[in-house]
Write a protein that holds these residues in place. Structure first.
Motif, PDB file in Angstrom:
ATOM      1  N   ASP A  41      32.627  43.079  82.627  1.00 55.95           N
ATOM      2  CA  ASP A  41      31.169  43.209  82.566  1.00 55.95           C
ATOM      3  C   ASP A  41      30.623  44.133  83.640  1.00 55.95           C
ATOM      4  N   GLN A  42      31.286  45.254  83.836  1.00 51.68           N
ATOM      5  CA  GLN A  42      30.828  46.179  84.871  1.00 51.68           C
ATOM      6  C   GLN A  42      29.582  46.932  84.419  1.00 51.68           C
ATOM      7  N   ASP A  43      28.604  46.988  85.290  1.00 50.31           N
ATOM      8  CA  ASP A  43      27.383  47.739  85.050  1.00 50.31           C
ATOM      9  C   ASP A  43      27.534  49.104  85.710  1.00 50.31           C
ATOM     10  N   LEU A  44      27.861  50.122  84.918  1.00 47.94           N
ATOM     11  CA  LEU A  44      28.130  51.439  85.482  1.00 47.94           C
ATOM     12  C   LEU A  44      26.899  52.042  86.150  1.00 47.94           C
ATOM     13  N   ALA A  45      25.706  51.654  85.697  1.00 43.52           N
ATOM     14  CA  ALA A  45      24.492  52.175  86.320  1.00 43.52           C
ATOM     15  C   ALA A  45      24.382  51.724  87.778  1.00 43.52           C
ATOM     16  N   LYS A  46      24.815  50.495  88.054  1.00 45.35           N
ATOM     17  CA  LYS A  46      24.741  49.971  89.419  1.00 45.35           C
ATOM     18  C   LYS A  46      25.900  50.438  90.288  1.00 45.35           C
ATOM     19  N   THR A  47      26.991  50.855  89.657  1.00 42.07           N
ATOM     20  CA  THR A  47      28.150  51.292  90.437  1.00 42.07           C
ATOM     21  C   THR A  47      28.224  52.811  90.536  1.00 42.07           C
ATOM     22  N   GLY A  48      27.168  53.497  90.168  1.00 39.46           N
ATOM     23  CA  GLY A  48      27.174  54.953  90.261  1.00 39.46           C
ATOM     24  C   GLY A  48      28.126  55.588  89.268  1.00 39.46           C
ATOM     25  N   ASN A  49      28.269  54.968  88.071  1.00 41.93           N
ATOM     26  CA  ASN A  49      29.153  55.466  87.012  1.00 41.93           C
ATOM     27  C   ASN A  49      30.604  55.620  87.476  1.00 41.93           C
ATOM     28  N   LYS A  50      31.021  54.765  88.389  1.00 42.50           N
ATOM     29  CA  LYS A  50      32.393  54.794  88.885  1.00 42.50           C
ATOM     30  C   LYS A  50      33.123  53.587  88.317  1.00 42.50           C
ATOM     31  N   ALA A  51      33.999  53.822  87.354  1.00 47.70           N
ATOM     32  CA  ALA A  51      34.674  52.721  86.664  1.00 47.70           C
ATOM     33  C   ALA A  51      35.694  52.049  87.569  1.00 47.70           C
ATOM     34  N   ILE A  52      35.638  50.719  87.636  1.00 39.54           N
ATOM     35  CA  ILE A  52      36.613  49.956  88.414  1.00 39.54           C
ATOM     36  C   ILE A  52      37.147  48.761  87.626  1.00 39.54           C
ATOM     37  N   SER A  53      36.802  48.682  86.336  1.00 44.52           N
ATOM     38  CA  SER A  53      37.124  47.473  85.572  1.00 44.52           C
ATOM     39  C   SER A  53      38.576  47.423  85.109  1.00 44.52           C
ATOM     40  N   ASP A  54      39.209  48.583  84.894  1.00 47.12           N
ATOM     41  CA  ASP A  54      40.572  48.571  84.367  1.00 47.12           C
ATOM     42  C   ASP A  54      41.595  48.504  85.497  1.00 47.12           C
ATOM     43  N   ILE A  55      41.623  47.344  86.151  1.00 48.92           N
ATOM     44  CA  ILE A  55      42.675  47.041  87.124  1.00 48.92           C
ATOM     45  C   ILE A  55      43.228  45.662  86.798  1.00 48.92           C
ATOM     46  N   LYS A  56      44.531  45.493  87.004  1.00 51.00           N
ATOM     47  CA  LYS A  56      45.223  44.260  86.646  1.00 51.00           C
ATOM     48  C   LYS A  56      46.086  43.793  87.803  1.00 51.00           C
ATOM     49  N   ASN A  57      46.363  42.493  87.824  1.00 54.77           N
ATOM     50  CA  ASN A  57      47.157  41.897  88.891  1.00 54.77           C
ATOM     51  C   ASN A  57      48.625  42.314  88.817  1.00 54.77           C
ATOM     52  N   GLY A  58      49.224  42.459  89.977  1.00 55.20           N
ATOM     53  CA  GLY A  58      50.664  42.635  90.102  1.00 55.20           C
ATOM     54  C   GLY A  58      51.105  42.018  91.411  1.00 55.20           C
ATOM     55  N   ALA A  59      52.186  41.224  91.399  1.00 46.84           N
ATOM     56  CA  ALA A  59      52.591  40.525  92.619  1.00 46.84           C
ATOM     57  C   ALA A  59      54.096  40.288  92.640  1.00 46.84           C
ATOM     58  N   PHE A  60      54.703  40.528  93.813  1.00 47.40           N
ATOM     59  CA  PHE A  60      56.073  40.109  94.089  1.00 47.40           C
ATOM     60  C   PHE A  60      56.021  38.777  94.822  1.00 47.40           C
ATOM     61  N   GLN A  61      56.884  37.855  94.422  1.00 43.29           N
ATOM     62  CA  GLN A  61      56.951  36.550  95.070  1.00 43.29           C
ATOM     63  C   GLN A  61      58.381  36.253  95.507  1.00 43.29           C
ATOM     64  N   VAL A  62      58.531  35.809  96.744  1.00 37.38           N
ATOM     65  CA  VAL A  62      59.805  35.319  97.257  1.00 37.38           C
ATOM     66  C   VAL A  62      59.589  33.861  97.653  1.00 37.38           C
ATOM     67  N   TYR A  63      60.486  32.971  97.226  1.00 33.04           N
ATOM     68  CA  TYR A  63      60.241  31.548  97.442  1.00 33.04           C
ATOM     69  C   TYR A  63      61.531  30.797  97.795  1.00 33.04           C
ATOM     70  N   VAL A  64      61.332  29.616  98.368  1.00 36.32           N
ATOM     71  CA  VAL A  64      62.384  28.624  98.544  1.00 36.32           C
ATOM     72  C   VAL A  64      61.903  27.320  97.927  1.00 36.32           C
ATOM     73  N   GLY A  65      62.844  26.489  97.512  1.00 34.77           N
ATOM     74  CA  GLY A  65      62.472  25.227  96.902  1.00 34.77           C
ATOM     75  C   GLY A  65      63.545  24.182  97.035  1.00 34.77           C
ATOM     76  N   ILE A  66      63.185  22.962  96.716  1.00 35.37           N
ATOM     77  CA  ILE A  66      64.123  21.834  96.699  1.00 35.37           C
ATOM     78  C   ILE A  66      64.030  21.182  95.331  1.00 35.37           C
ATOM     79  N   GLY A  67      65.192  20.997  94.687  1.00 32.33           N
ATOM     80  CA  GLY A  67      65.218  20.395  93.366  1.00 32.33           C
ATOM     81  C   GLY A  67      65.849  19.012  93.375  1.00 32.33           C
ATOM     82  N   PHE A  68      65.425  18.200  92.442  1.00 26.60           N
ATOM     83  CA  PHE A  68      65.938  16.826  92.277  1.00 26.60           C
ATOM     84  C   PHE A  68      66.376  16.680  90.830  1.00 26.60           C
ATOM     85  N   ASN A  69      67.665  16.462  90.621  1.00 25.56           N
ATOM     86  CA  ASN A  69      68.198  16.362  89.252  1.00 25.56           C
ATOM     87  C   ASN A  69      68.008  14.958  88.710  1.00 25.56           C
ATOM     88  N   ARG A  70      67.774  14.901  87.381  1.00 27.71           N
ATOM     89  CA  ARG A  70      67.661  13.608  86.714  1.00 27.71           C
ATOM     90  C   ARG A  70      68.977  13.260  86.044  1.00 27.71           C
TER      91      ARG A  70
END
Length: 239
Positions: A210-239
């Motif tokens: 819902d970008q209003d280009l009139a308020k942003t000076g006609n500078k498009a910023i809406s077409d950006i998407k998330n990207g993330a690298f994740q490194v993790y540790v965990g503890i598991g419990f088997n059933r």
């Protein structure tokens, strides 16, 4: 810190197969040490656990070129998971995660208080995420994970200032999508009950709507998407 993010992630991912190869002589359980139980599964891949770790977040998309001073947003994620093994190779793993993500850059637009953003600029996005992953053990204690992910946006902060997600009062020149969906893929190694892994998560929905280009000076910023690298540790419990 951001200069160390990708070397740290790369080193962690490369260490996954090496760590798992060392588990044989230590007497840690292998897939052949598990027999069929009352749940009908002969896999140690049936259980639950907790996990958490480091996230290096950024954004991608056609309007990425309209941001200057782009950088990595270093943050964290944590949550729980459950897993059901169909056999000694395949299982399914749903997760419930709190993931703090975002991006750093300068788009030259006003923030939530109407102030012009200059210099360092960052956006923090807090998500509740539900990935549902297919897990395949291509080595005895090393697996590849891949599957869809749905994320609910719960909070947005721009340069430390909290702002509304919806654009219902027409105060802002743009609004944030409350829902994201995408794909997660990565590797994981097991050392007894402990887990260490890394994955990349790509969001497919636009972060800003819902970008209003009139308020942003006609500078498009809406077409950006998330990207993330994740490194993790965990503890598991088997059933």
């Amino acid at each position: 810190m951001k200069n160390l993010a990708f070397p740290l992630l790369a080193a962690s991912l490369l260490s996954v197969p090496a760590l798992a190869q060392t588990t044989g002589p230590t007497g840690l359980p292998s897939s052949t040490d598990y027999s069929a139980g009352s749940n009908g599964s002969d896999s140690r891949n049936t259980g639950f656990g907790i996990k958490g770790g480091f996230t290096a977040s950024n954004f991608r998309g056609d309007d990425k070129k309209n941001y200057a001073d782009e950088g990595i947003y270093n943050t964290f994620h944590a949550g729980i998971y459950t897993q059901y093994g169909f056999n000694d190779k395949f299982s399914i793993q749903p997760e419930l995660l709190y993931s703090r993500q975002g991006f750093a850059g300068n788009n030259g637009l006003p923030n939530a208080q109407g102030q012009k953003i200059v210099g360092a600029y960052n956006t923090r996005l807090d998500y509740i995420q539900v990935p549902v992953l297919l897990v395949y053990n291509f080595l005895d204690n090393v697996s590849v994970h891949v599957g869809p992910q749905v994320s609910l946006l719960t909070k947005v902060r721009e340069n430390g200032v909290e702002r509304k997600i919806a654009n219902d009062d027409n105060k802002y020149s743009y609004a944030y999508n409350s829902l994201d969906y995408g794909l997660a893929a990565g590797l994981e190694a097991r050392l007894g009950p402990a887990r260490i892994g890394g994955r990349y998560v790509a969001g497919f929905n636009e972060i800003i709507k819902d970008q209003d280009l009139a308020k942003t000076g006609n500078k498009a910023i809406s077409d950006i998407k998330n990207g993330a690298f994740q490194v993790y540790v965990g503890i598991g419990f088997n059933r």
